[in-house]
Design an enzyme around this catalytic site. Structure first.
Site, mmCIF file in Angstrom:
data_model
loop_
_atom_site.group_PDB
_atom_site.id
_atom_site.type_symbol
_atom_site.label_atom_id
_atom_site.label_comp_id
_atom_site.label_asym_id
_atom_site.label_seq_id
_atom_site.Cartn_x
_atom_site.Cartn_y
_atom_site.Cartn_z
ATOM 1 N N ARG A 186 -53.600 -16.555 5.730
ATOM 2 C CA ARG A 186 -52.248 -16.186 5.327
ATOM 3 C C ARG A 186 -51.280 -17.341 5.613
ATOM 4 N NH1 ARG A 186 -50.335 -10.540 6.099
ATOM 5 N NH2 ARG A 186 -52.013 -10.453 7.606
ATOM 6 N N SER A 273 -74.626 15.398 -10.126
ATOM 7 C CA SER A 273 -75.557 15.035 -11.188
ATOM 8 C C SER A 273 -75.423 16.025 -12.337
ATOM 9 C CB SER A 273 -76.997 15.048 -10.657
ATOM 10 O OG SER A 273 -77.933 15.004 -11.724
ATOM 11 N N LYS A 279 -77.916 17.950 -6.179
ATOM 12 C CA LYS A 279 -77.822 16.613 -5.594
ATOM 13 C C LYS A 279 -76.393 16.264 -5.184
ATOM 14 C CE LYS A 279 -80.134 13.087 -6.704
ATOM 15 N NZ LYS A 279 -80.527 11.846 -7.418
ATOM 16 N N ASN A 281 -75.054 12.577 -4.587
ATOM 17 C CA ASN A 281 -75.398 11.164 -4.581
ATOM 18 C C ASN A 281 -74.403 10.361 -3.735
ATOM 19 O OD1 ASN A 281 -77.571 11.475 -6.456
ATOM 20 N ND2 ASN A 281 -76.064 11.629 -8.105
ATOM 21 N N ARG A 312 -54.264 -32.858 -12.732
ATOM 22 C CA ARG A 312 -54.255 -31.469 -13.214
ATOM 23 C C ARG A 312 -55.440 -31.257 -14.141
ATOM 24 N NH1 ARG A 312 -49.534 -31.332 -15.044
ATOM 25 N NH2 ARG A 312 -48.638 -30.511 -13.119
#
Length: 350
Positions: A186, A273, A279, A281, A312
């Site tokens: 920073r 699902s 299920k 997941n 540049r």
């Protein structure tokens, strides 16, 4: 329609981060560039480079200025950068006799690079805050379940028993180090870019350092010599974005494997699902792995963009535009998903 999944109207629910995305919108970029032009006029008036009346006219015009986006699109297609057409529109809005005072002594790269840094400033603050939140949630998991036992795995095979705290520390401690890295970057990165045509600020003479310092102060950035072709700060930042996503990817991979084995971890919620309603997941865990691998592949492109020929490069500079926003979005999305995943852990170990 969107080319990027990070701001896609549907996929961004999985891969996006709204707070980060808004700083990479076209309007946010234009606003940051206009902030540069406003601060430049004021700084040059303070140092006697342009008349105070000219600066006042510029500031007044910027208060109501609305860019012609279609013309900007056509202009960037011809010039390779948006600034020439943007400055043309600004000068037309200001009118004579003060139109030529706009953008005096600056070049397109000053406007675009400083505009990027202005937008990265709140992004870095957001990344830092979310890193802190993820770290705190993992510390909470460790505090609740750390003394429990689980099987340690080496090379994906059972090794010896370990505590939950041993596993959680491997997720949390890299994030603490990343916050320190982010704080260090920073200070290095949040600096003004102001060099003029070839980095020498030749139009400002011996008042150039004073104008640059005043410009930086008005924008809330640190002063620094021009860095047109010195892209190491941005490459460093990209590397950290990959480290953040990679560390979170390790967290996600571990959780997915623990959920697969059954009995090692209990997660609240999960993805459904369409074919198997029973299920749940581990979607957040899986996407952390995906985003880690994405940023790992992209960071090499940012290292390619270090190769800026002479004063540049159009090619290397444009490569940054393609890669860096997506890397920022991926890191931010990783943090968002990791925060959610850490909050889903209901039990871990035995």
């Amino acid at each position: 329609m969107s080319f990027s999944p990070f701001d896609h109207p549907v996929l961004s629910g999985l891969l996006g981060d709204d707070e980060t995305a808004r700083h990479f919108s076209a309007l946010a970029e234009i606003e940051a560039m206009l902030d540069f032009e406003r601060a430049l006029a004021e700084a040059e008036a303070d140092q006697g480079i342009i008349e105070r009346e000219a600066a006042a006219a510029i500031v007044a015009a910027l208060g109501t200025f609305k860019p012609d986006l279609a013309a900007l699109k056509a202009g960037v297609g011809q010039d390779g950068v948006v600034v020439p057409e943007l400055v043309r529109q600004l000068r037309a809005a200001i009118g004579k006799p003060h139109d030529k005072a706009v953008h005096f002594g600056a070049t397109s790269q000053d406007v675009i690079d400083t505009g990027l840094i202005l937008r990265l400033k709140p992004v870095i603050a957001h990344l830092d805050a979310t890193l802190s939140e993820v770290t705190d949630r993992l510390a909470g998991v460790e505090a609740r379940f750390g003394s429990r036992l689980m099987m340690g795995k080496t090379r994906m095979q059972a090794a010896i028993p370990i505590t939950v705290a041993d596993r959680v520390r491997s997720w949390r401690e890299p994030l603490v180090r990343h916050r320190k890295r982010l704080d260090e970057q920073r200070g290095e990165m949040l600096v003004v870019q102001f060099g003029g045509a070839a980095g020498t600020l030749e139009k400002l003479g011996d008042r150039a350092p004073a104008v640059r310092a005043a410009l930086a102060a008005k924008l809330g950035l640190a002063d620094a010599p021009q860095w047109h072709s010195q892209r190491d700060r941005l490459a460093d930042f990209a590397s950290l974005l990959s480290l953040i996503a990679g560390s979170l990817g390790k967290f996600g991979q571990d959780v997915a494997l623990m959920a697969q084995a059954g009995g090692e971890i209990v997660l609240q919620g999960g993805g459904g699902s369409s074919a198997m309603p029973h299920k749940q997941n581990p979607v957040a865990a899986e996407i952390l792995v995906t985003l880690a691998r994405f940023n790992a592949t992209q960071v090499s492109g940012m290292h390619q963009a270090l190769v800026h020929e002479q004063e540049r490069s159009g090619a290397a500079w444009t490569l940054e535009w393609l890669i860096l926003p997506q890397m920022v979005a991926a890191a931010a999305a990783s943090l968002r998903q990791a925060k959610a995943l850490a909050g889903q852990i209901e039990a871990i170990g035995t």
